[in-house]
Design an enzyme around this catalytic site. Structure first.
Site, PDB file in Angstrom:
ATOM      1  N   TRP A   1      81.487  46.522  85.296  1.00  0.00           N
ATOM      2  CA  TRP A   1      80.809  47.016  86.973  1.00  0.00           C
ATOM      3  C   TRP A   1      82.062  48.592  85.958  1.00  0.00           C
ATOM      4  O   TRP A   1      81.137  49.053  86.742  1.00  0.00           O
ATOM      5  CB  TRP A   1      81.242  46.925  87.927  1.00  0.00           C
TER       6      TRP A   1
ATOM      7  N   ARG B   1      79.272  32.069  84.887  1.00  0.00           N
ATOM      8  CA  ARG B   1      78.985  32.135  86.133  1.00  0.00           C
ATOM      9  C   ARG B   1      77.969  31.829  86.565  1.00  0.00           C
ATOM     10  O   ARG B   1      76.287  31.834  86.088  1.00  0.00           O
ATOM     11  CB  ARG B   1      79.140  34.211  86.256  1.00  0.00           C
TER      12      ARG B   1
ATOM     13  N   SER C   1      85.834  44.752  82.985  1.00  0.00           N
ATOM     14  CA  SER C   1      84.832  44.999  83.952  1.00  0.00           C
ATOM     15  C   SER C   1      83.423  45.660  83.426  1.00  0.00           C
ATOM     16  O   SER C   1      83.969  46.776  83.257  1.00  0.00           O
ATOM     17  CB  SER C   1      84.879  45.789  85.293  1.00  0.00           C
TER      18      SER C   1
ATOM     19  N   CYS D   1      75.085  43.975  90.282  1.00  0.00           N
ATOM     20  CA  CYS D   1      76.309  43.668  91.056  1.00  0.00           C
ATOM     21  C   CYS D   1      75.957  42.004  91.791  1.00  0.00           C
ATOM     22  O   CYS D   1      75.311  41.921  92.483  1.00  0.00           O
ATOM     23  CB  CYS D   1      77.272  44.581  91.787  1.00  0.00           C
TER      24      CYS D   1
END
Length: 550
Positions: free
Chosen positions: A105, A250, A103, A213
């Site tokens: 993040w 995405r 990830s 995000c």
């Protein structure tokens, strides 16, 4: 010709070139590429490859992932996983899960190569996530695979049948954010991921300078074609470096509110405009207010007041309102149906074409100005949603192996709608789903629904699902609980709640010296010293003998 040049056999050079073109064409003819669209040919790739080239080791992982996802799609099941932070995580995950996620993040908060933590804004150096992939696979997955292999092949085939086996080489899919720049940056970033061992990467359609995000506000999208260009860049890079890399497209359009440009007509249906011709542009109002010394809350209030007066709408909403008010249009529903037949979320009709049709139906133009509401950063206002995400996913699907709609909540019906919208257009693409910890799962659904959610999504075609930050939360929970109990009851907390539990559950890290490879390294040491070493780490007197019965 004489001079400071290296002599070359031109016939051999040409033959090598033609052979490589043929090899690439044969490669691309494989079933792996049946659903992939390329806008270039084999010659374009061959002429841009190095004379010294080889298939990267990560290609085996990419092929493994492709086969795995294909099996899940056939069985209407899903590979479900979560983001790994540390080698400890992947060795435990590998026992139960068939893929690994890395990830952005988590890397942003814990592993930036700038050593400066940040929320998920993709403002860390572009090698941060590739380096994490390298640390996990090239430096750890392979090590534990070698360690296990040495242990197993040191005993007979019959004895190996009694030993547990773990496939440590689980394919890794990693977060490429928005690509960390333009097309050339994406080509370089993709190369990094391939070299570091990734089997797949995902890239999102946000603007790089304002990336957020997926569960934050203020997301700015790039036009559809710009993101397609990113996907083409990923495949170009993978082709140059001989990789079957899995590409995941995405879209953040379900909740996006801003757009960098109206250059792509596929976006026009979703762009918000002002329908009041008597108001000035928002930026002029704000600029004048700033010159008068207003700031902060005063500017926010001015913008809110302006928005109320502006009559902000999508163009088709403005047209329908005009039809309802028109005295010349008798059959209003028929007029709306005529307009909707050519102007819809999936038609890709330009605003110019839509305005021409509206004038034909109404006999007059419908005022609509998408420049007036532009925000101070220069972005257009945009109304995303599931239909918008379907439109974008359809556009991306020829250039990606999986498509993924980032969503605000774990809404099963929304997942159904998205899957149906994409699958109606293309039966070949797999879908991905973020089982985000940003969702309040206990508010969203019952425990029984939580238990079946992954399976239900798998039947819809969501063949790869993941929790981005599971180990961030599980690590915090475990360390918090242990710290609390350790402070209260001392070594009983470790002895009973950790060590005894490790032994009870058969977690191999209870023998942490062996887990770390001490026996494997001892074997290498003895290999180079004729089979005998007085400095072997696991020799007589090693403390870990206390656990020999476990």
């Amino acid at each position: 010709m004489s001079g400071p040049y290296t002599k070359i056999d031109l016939d051999k050079e040409e033959q090598d070139f033609q052979n490589q073109i043929k090899e690439i064409e044969e490669w691309w003819s494989q079933p792996r590429w049946a659903k992939t669209k390329r806008i270039y040919n084999a010659e374009d790739i061959a002429k841009r490859r190095s004379s010294l080239s080889s298939v990267p080791a990560s290609n085996q992982q990419a092929q493994k992932l492709f086969k795995l996802l294909g099996e899940h799609a056939k069985n209407e099941t899903a590979s479900f996983t979560f983001g790994a932070l540390d080698p400890i995580h992947i060795t435990q995950m590998a026992k139960y899960l068939d893929t690994i996620y890395v990830s952005g993040w988590q890397c942003s908060s814990t592993a930036s190569t700038s050593n400066e933590p940040s929320p998920d804004l993709a403002d860390y150096p572009m090698d941060t996530v590739p380096n994490k992939v390298e640390r996990l696979i090239l430096r750890r997955q392979l090590f534990h695979d070698r360690k296990q292999r040495e242990e197993r092949l040191s005993v007979s085939k019959q004895e190996r049948a009694k030993l547990p086996y773990t496939d440590f080489l689980r394919p890794i899919i990693a977060d490429a954010d928005t690509g960390h720049g333009g097309i050339t940056a994406i080509i370089k970033l993709t190369k990094m991921f391939i070299e570091r061992g990734a089997a797949g990467i995902h890239i999102e359609d946000q603007a790089p300078g304002t990336k957020k995000c997926g569960h934050m506000a203020g997301k700015v999208l790039v036009p559809v074609q710009e993101h397609i260009n990113r996907l083409v860049a990923i495949r170009t890079s993978a082709d140059l470096f001989q990789s079957d890399l899995i590409a995941v497209a995405r879209t953040d359009s379900e909740a996006a509110t801003l757009l960098t440009s109206t250059i792509d007509k596929r976006d026009h249906y979703f762009v918000i405009g002002a329908t009041n011709p008597d108001i000035p542009d928002l930026i002029d109002v704000l600029t004048e207010a700033e010159l008068q010394g207003k700031y902060g809350a005063e500017l926010s209030q001015l913008e809110a007041d302006w928005s109320k007066k502006a009559g902000l709408k999508l163009y088709h909403e403005a047209v329908f309102e005009a039809i309802d008010k028109s005295s010349s249009v008798k059959d209003k529903q028929a007029a709306k149906d005529k307009f909707s037949a050519k102007v819809g979320p999936l038609t890709g009709t330009s605003h110019k074409e839509a305005a021409k049709l509206a004038k034909e139906i109404l006999g007059e133009e419908v005022f609509f100005d998408w420049e007036a509401p532009k925000v101070r950063e220069g972005y257009y206002r945009y109304q995303g949603g599931t239909e918008c995400a379907i439109m974008r996913a359809r556009a991306y699907s020829p250039y990606a192996d999986l498509v993924w709609m980032e969503s605000k909540v774990p809404d099963y019906q929304e997942a159904v709608d998205f899957a149906k919208g994409v699958k109606t257009f293309t039966q070949t693409n797999w879908l991905a789903y973020n089982l985000s910890p940003s969702f309040n799962w206990n508010k969203a659904m019952s425990p029984d629904e939580q238990e079946t959610y992954i399976k239900r999504l798998g039947k819809l075609g969501y063949n790869w699902q993941f929790i981005t930050l599971a180990v961030l939360h599980t690590t915090a929970l475990a360390v918090d609980n242990f710290s609390r109990d350790y402070q209260k009851i001392g070594m009983k907390a470790y002895g009973q709640q950790v060590q005894a539990k490790e032994i009870e559950d058969g977690i191999e890290i209870v023998k942490h010296q062996k887990w770390s490879g001490a026996e494997y390294i001892d074997g290498l040491l003895k290999l180079t010293t004729g089979g005998l070493s007085s400095t072997a780490a696991m020799g007589a007197g090693v403390t870990e003998d206390q656990f020999k019965d476990h």
